[in-house]
Design a protein around this motif. Structure first.
Motif, mmCIF file in Angstrom:
data_model
loop_
_atom_site.group_PDB
_atom_site.id
_atom_site.type_symbol
_atom_site.label_atom_id
_atom_site.label_comp_id
_atom_site.label_asym_id
_atom_site.label_seq_id
_atom_site.Cartn_x
_atom_site.Cartn_y
_atom_site.Cartn_z
ATOM 1 N N MET A 108 -20.837 -37.370 6.678
ATOM 2 C CA MET A 108 -22.064 -38.153 6.697
ATOM 3 C C MET A 108 -23.273 -37.230 6.514
ATOM 4 S SD MET A 108 -23.606 -40.583 9.718
ATOM 5 C CE MET A 108 -24.030 -39.188 10.768
ATOM 6 N N ILE A 109 -24.127 -37.584 5.581
ATOM 7 C CA ILE A 109 -25.337 -36.808 5.335
ATOM 8 C C ILE A 109 -26.411 -37.240 6.328
ATOM 9 C CG2 ILE A 109 -27.154 -36.265 3.670
ATOM 10 C CD1 ILE A 109 -25.094 -36.775 1.454
ATOM 11 N N HIS A 140 -24.278 -26.031 1.360
ATOM 12 C CA HIS A 140 -23.984 -27.046 2.382
ATOM 13 C C HIS A 140 -25.262 -27.690 2.885
ATOM 14 C CE1 HIS A 140 -25.309 -23.901 5.255
ATOM 15 N NE2 HIS A 140 -24.686 -23.088 4.420
ATOM 16 N N GLY A 141 -25.097 -28.870 3.472
ATOM 17 C CA GLY A 141 -26.185 -29.448 4.230
ATOM 18 C C GLY A 141 -26.448 -28.605 5.468
ATOM 19 N N HIS A 183 -23.537 -25.879 9.267
ATOM 20 C CA HIS A 183 -22.850 -26.519 8.149
ATOM 21 C C HIS A 183 -22.755 -28.025 8.386
ATOM 22 C CE1 HIS A 183 -21.320 -22.304 7.806
ATOM 23 N NE2 HIS A 183 -21.618 -22.548 6.540
ATOM 24 N N GLU A 184 -23.450 -28.758 7.559
ATOM 25 C CA GLU A 184 -23.410 -30.216 7.590
ATOM 26 C C GLU A 184 -22.994 -30.716 6.210
ATOM 27 O OE1 GLU A 184 -27.056 -30.914 10.836
ATOM 28 O OE2 GLU A 184 -27.268 -31.665 8.788
ATOM 29 N N ASP A 185 -22.700 -32.003 6.126
ATOM 30 C CA ASP A 185 -22.496 -32.627 4.817
ATOM 31 C C ASP A 185 -23.838 -32.684 4.085
ATOM 32 O OD1 ASP A 185 -19.816 -33.081 5.315
ATOM 33 O OD2 ASP A 185 -20.169 -35.080 6.139
ATOM 34 N N PRO A 186 -23.795 -32.604 2.760
ATOM 35 C CA PRO A 186 -22.640 -32.488 1.881
ATOM 36 C C PRO A 186 -22.372 -31.035 1.517
ATOM 37 C CG PRO A 186 -24.582 -32.892 0.564
ATOM 38 C CD PRO A 186 -25.050 -32.815 1.995
ATOM 39 N N GLU A 187 -21.167 -30.763 1.018
ATOM 40 C CA GLU A 187 -20.933 -29.480 0.368
ATOM 41 C C GLU A 187 -21.725 -29.439 -0.943
ATOM 42 O OE1 GLU A 187 -16.762 -28.789 -0.149
ATOM 43 O OE2 GLU A 187 -16.554 -28.037 1.910
ATOM 44 N N GLY A 237 -21.487 -37.053 -7.339
ATOM 45 C CA GLY A 237 -21.824 -36.816 -5.940
ATOM 46 C C GLY A 237 -22.909 -37.754 -5.456
ATOM 47 N N PRO A 238 -23.327 -37.575 -4.197
ATOM 48 C CA PRO A 238 -24.331 -38.475 -3.620
ATOM 49 C C PRO A 238 -25.670 -38.371 -4.312
ATOM 50 C CG PRO A 238 -23.886 -36.625 -2.156
ATOM 51 C CD PRO A 238 -22.861 -36.568 -3.227
ATOM 52 N N LEU A 272 -30.703 -28.965 2.192
ATOM 53 C CA LEU A 272 -29.522 -28.283 1.676
ATOM 54 C C LEU A 272 -29.709 -26.769 1.713
ATOM 55 C CD1 LEU A 272 -29.048 -30.399 -1.591
ATOM 56 C CD2 LEU A 272 -27.861 -30.747 0.597
#
Length: 249
Positions: free
Chosen positions: A1-2, A169-170, A176-180, A190-191, A199
């Protein structure tokens, strides 16, 4: 989840990003033949803590250093060590993170140690510029891989290769969060990028082939063919009026 960041959260990340940016500037001043990577680590940790921050990397998944110091063929995650003495002609990639007010900043630079070869100088310049080519695509309404494709196209146009196994990464409260954020791929995937996404965009570019391997210490990643590698990273907030680089002064 972003996780979409509020204006207040982005301001906290600006503050953390400023600490990271200034840390890297201080390290650039002292990188020279004869200094150890352990000394660079000490300087970074001292500065970050003096600003009221905490080094993001120290203890992260067991990592022993406050910064990552990757020399020549080392791509990422090099461990600072008093036995690693920088030599004239080396290049060193320094990855630095700081936590301030509960929010993260993350950036990396590749520095010359004394006088370096034209080949090494060009690799560093192209890697840096590939980041900025990617950031041009970090705008509301674009897709994530528009960033990725722009980085890859630019770096490969000089005959270099993009590392596949490690990506951006986010970032926010967590490192490190979404997204890669891959540094390669086809555009338009991608999103969709929206306001408030933050990011860490970080091209890792090899002078030779893209394949890498991890050393026995289970951290340090090196080019498989022994070629030089460079790394350039910033934390980037996507805003209505375009991207804002939070770790650049």
């Amino acid at each position: 989840m972003i996780i979409i960041k509020t204006d207040t959260e982005i301001e906290y990340m600006r503050q953390a990003g400023k600490v990271v940016a200034n840390t890297l500037l201080k390290l650039e001043e002292v990188v020279k033949p004869g200094i150890t990577t352990a000394e660079l680590d000490r300087i970074a940790e001292d500065y970050i803590t003096q600003q009221g921050g905490k080094p993001s990397f120290k203890g992260y998944c067991g990592f022993p250093g406050s910064i990552c110091t990757s020399v020549n063929k080392e791509v990422v995650h090099g461990i600072p060590n008093k036995s690693v003495v920088l030599q004239e002609g080396d290049i060193i990639s320094v990855d630095c993170g700081a936590i301030l007010n509960g929010y993260q900043g993350d950036a990396a630079r590749t520095f010359a140690v004394g006088k370096i070869s034209e080949e090494a100088k060009k690799l560093i310049e192209v890697t840096k510029e590939s980041f900025f080519k990617g950031v041009e695509k970090a705008i509301v309404g674009n897709r994530l891989t528009d960033i990725s494709a722009s980085i890859q196209t630019y770096a490969e146009s000089f005959g270099y290769s993009i590392v596949r196994e490690y990506v951006g990464h986010g970032i926010g409260k967590d490192m490190h969060e979404d997204p890669e954020v891959p540094n390669y791929g086809r555009p338009g995937r991608g999103p969709k990028l929206t306001r408030g996404i933050v990011l860490a965009i970080e091209p890792m570019v090899n002078a030779g082939e893209y394949r890498v391997e991890t050393q026995p210490n289970n951290w340090t990643v090196v080019t498989m063919d022994g070629s030089l590698s460079a790394h350039y990273e910033n934390t980037v907030a996507i805003l209505d009026n375009g991207p804002e680089i939070l770790t650049l002064i």
